[in-house]
Enzyme design. Sequence first.
Site: not given
Length: 532
Positions: A297, A357
């Site tokens: 990430d 997200d």
Amino acid sequence: MNQKINFACLRAIVIVITVCATYKSGIFVKAHGTLPSGRVTPRLSHASKGQELTGNWAVKNPRPDGTVSKQYFNLRQEGDKIRGTIRSTQFFYSITDSTGDANAFSITASMKDGTSDRTVKYDGKLVGDELQLWTRRRPEDKPSESVARRVPDCEGAMPAKLPLPALKKLPYNGLAKTPPMGWNSWNLFKSRVNDEIVRGIADAMVTSGMRDAGYVYVNIDDTWEGESRDAHGNITTNSKFPDVKALADYVHSKGLKLGIYTSPGPNTCAGYEGTYGHEEQDAKTFASWGIDYVKYDWCGARTLYTDAEMPAVYQKFGEALQKTDRQIVYSLCQYGRQDVWKWGLAAGGNLWRTTGDISDRWDSMTRIGFSQNDLAPFAGVGHWNDPDMLEVGNGGMSADEYRTHMTLWAILAAPLLAGNDIRNMSAETKSILLNNDVIAIDQDKAGKQGERVWQQGDQEIWIRELNGGDRAIAIFNRGGANVDVTVRWSDVGFKSTPKKFRDLWARSDVKTEGPEYKVSVPMHGVVLLRAR
Ligand code: GLA
């Protein structure tokens, strides 16, 4: 920028050594000022009037897992201006504006994050040896308060950017021939995930039938990392995960696979230890623990590298994974920046996030899911577009909305990573996640991502070409009322009328004839057909 940081830091080291030595000898302490309580407060005598803010200040909040969340305010008071930097989890801001002094001040700081700018604003005042700070996430929020204390000048400084490898094409690792299926801790558990929950989920993956339906990866997301590396630089775990190797053995004993999470930056998104500077070492550690899947990430890398450097950053870790003796699925998570679908495969990726997200809301899920059409050409066997994990069963959407979610992800050949509490699933959630006809669309071995073929107002028809000539036809109704939709076969690219198909949510076979098929679709719902 990084050279600047290092130079400043070197100078600061000298100052810090002097300052720390002087501080120890006690000559700084001198009665100065009065607290609201009436207590006399000590102030540092080295700070001439108006200079009291100069220094490195840290807010340190212990977390229940034994780690400490840290934020650094490296301030310099210059005339009537406050300059310097703020480091907050994965972000590193430079102060762009300020008013006031130690008695009451405001600072605004910003940073470039890819193509956008991020800004934070703090109000504060010095009370004794404490820097009290207030900030708001959004203007309408109540201000949250924190207290910073002086720390040595270089503590928390951003490290320098590392040299990056020349770009090349990594070989395919042979994994994820169909989109990965499993579970991930983030959507529901966030920082609450721990060893016990993961074991419980693994058990439930078996007893609920999830494993046998294809959901085999059990993925631990952010917040498993320890406070610091060990003496050899190995990444450690915090108290929530006493032994990842033992956990992996347990998960493997259930016929499942274990995934983990890290970042190319010095910090993860939640502010935990990242893999920066330890790429090969962490890849080896993960392999030695028995990890089968790594999500990498971007997070804390955003202040060290530009977006244009992402391919090299991801390739570096892709290569590190490939050098280990273990077969590890490589999941790229950088929110779809820099057209990752064009280079994710070369960087060794098996899947790459295409958006920010997801959250458990209709608008978030549809904004992501329905925006994927142009990416279809980039998915294929072993390398998938990832519109983020599933929210099915988390409670924020209706059953029809979750069926839309699951259908859209299946049409998109998206990874199916459940994000709910598998230990406690309602019959309805099970009927959605465990619909094997829908899973078969997602897992179709031709690996061709579906596309939108027709749209009228809130109604959309998407088609996915399947192995052996079958076609999945999804008729979506994004509108707020039930509607009848007439599918004209010629409008959706059929040369001839399909004679029969299966309605995959109604779980019934349907016979049809004629040039069109009329079907009723509930609000925010979908009808999914498989035509032969
Ligand atoms: C980012 C990712 C999420 C999750 C969190 C964890 O926001 O996009 O999927 O991994 O970080 O901190």
